[in-house]
Design a protein around this motif. Structure first.
Motif, PDB file in Angstrom:
ATOM      1  N   ARG A  19      -9.017  -5.511  -4.117  1.00 15.42           N
ATOM      2  CA  ARG A  19      -8.796  -4.902  -5.423  1.00 15.42           C
ATOM      3  C   ARG A  19      -8.773  -3.389  -5.298  1.00 15.42           C
ATOM      4  NH1 ARG A  19      -7.523  -9.069  -6.126  1.00 15.42           N
ATOM      5  NH2 ARG A  19      -8.088 -10.689  -7.594  1.00 15.42           N
ATOM      6  N   ASP A  20      -7.630  -2.816  -5.587  1.00  9.10           N
ATOM      7  CA  ASP A  20      -7.483  -1.355  -5.579  1.00  9.10           C
ATOM      8  C   ASP A  20      -8.157  -0.748  -4.342  1.00  9.10           C
ATOM      9  OD1 ASP A  20      -6.532   1.059  -6.568  1.00  9.10           O
ATOM     10  OD2 ASP A  20      -8.331   1.432  -7.760  1.00  9.10           O
ATOM     11  N   SER A  39      -4.006  -4.372  -3.677  1.00 10.28           N
ATOM     12  CA  SER A  39      -4.604  -5.540  -4.325  1.00 10.28           C
ATOM     13  C   SER A  39      -3.833  -6.775  -3.896  1.00 10.28           C
ATOM     14  CB  SER A  39      -4.552  -5.417  -5.854  1.00 10.28           C
ATOM     15  OG  SER A  39      -5.283  -4.298  -6.299  1.00 10.28           O
ATOM     16  N   ASP A  41      -4.489 -11.412  -3.305  1.00 14.66           N
ATOM     17  CA  ASP A  41      -5.338 -12.598  -3.190  1.00 14.66           C
ATOM     18  C   ASP A  41      -4.718 -13.521  -2.151  1.00 14.66           C
ATOM     19  OD1 ASP A  41      -7.096 -11.850  -5.173  1.00 14.66           O
ATOM     20  OD2 ASP A  41      -6.097 -13.031  -6.738  1.00 14.66           O
TER      21      ASP A  41
END
Ligand SMILES: Nc1ncnc2c1ncn2[C@@H]1O[C@H](COP(=O)(O)OP(=O)(O)O)[C@@H](O)[C@H]1O
Ligand SMILES: [Mg+2]
Length: 128
Positions: A19-20, A39, A41
């Motif tokens: 994330r970021d 970012s 997943d």
């Protein structure tokens, strides 16, 4: 990077979650902003390939995700990168090692020095 299934967590939870993510590294007294707000997943069973020109940050992202950013480059980081739910940017060494044992199999660049040509791939993975 292939994500392994983790029976202890909800399979909808990503194995890897950035994330970021920002990483600054210093070489010869000069700071490089190597990752600028990454970012992504990776869910169990998913296979993700990173593609980009040389120097675009593929290796730094891999190292950050494994908690293996080189100390000698005095990494400064922002954001987070969770592997199996643990933030590898803030995990202590023992925790990071445990998470790597559970979730990571890595073949580093230059396979001639990472892999032993006298053994089969299967035997080398089995040995680990
Ligand atoms: N140990 C380091 N110290 C300082 N800068 C680094 C270090 N490793 C990589 N970098 C810099 O970080 C950026 C991303 O590099 P890298 O992740 O190795 O790119 P790729 O793997 O996509 O070729 C580049 O600008 C590179 O010069
Ligand atoms: Mg690389």
């Amino acid at each position: 990077m292939a994500a392994t299934d983790d029976m202890s967590t909800d399979s909808r939870e990503p194995t890897l979650a950035a994330r970021d993510l920002h990483v600054h590294l210093t070489r010869d007294g000069e700071e490089v902003h190597a990752l600028r707000g990454v970012s992504l997943d990776v869910h169990p069973g998913e296979i993700v390939a990173m593609v980009g020109e040389s120097g675009s940050g593929k290796s730094v992202l891999g190292l950050a995700a494994m908690g293996l950013l080189p100390h000698r480059s005095r990494p400064r980081t922002g954001g987070s990168v969770l592997l199996g739910g643990t933030d590898m940017l803030t995990a202590d060494e023992e925790t990071a090692r445990r998470v790597r044992r559970r979730h990571v199999g890595a073949v580093f660049q230059d396979p001639m020095t990472s892999l032993d040509p006298t053994m089969t791939i299967g035997a080398q993975l089995g040995e680990v």
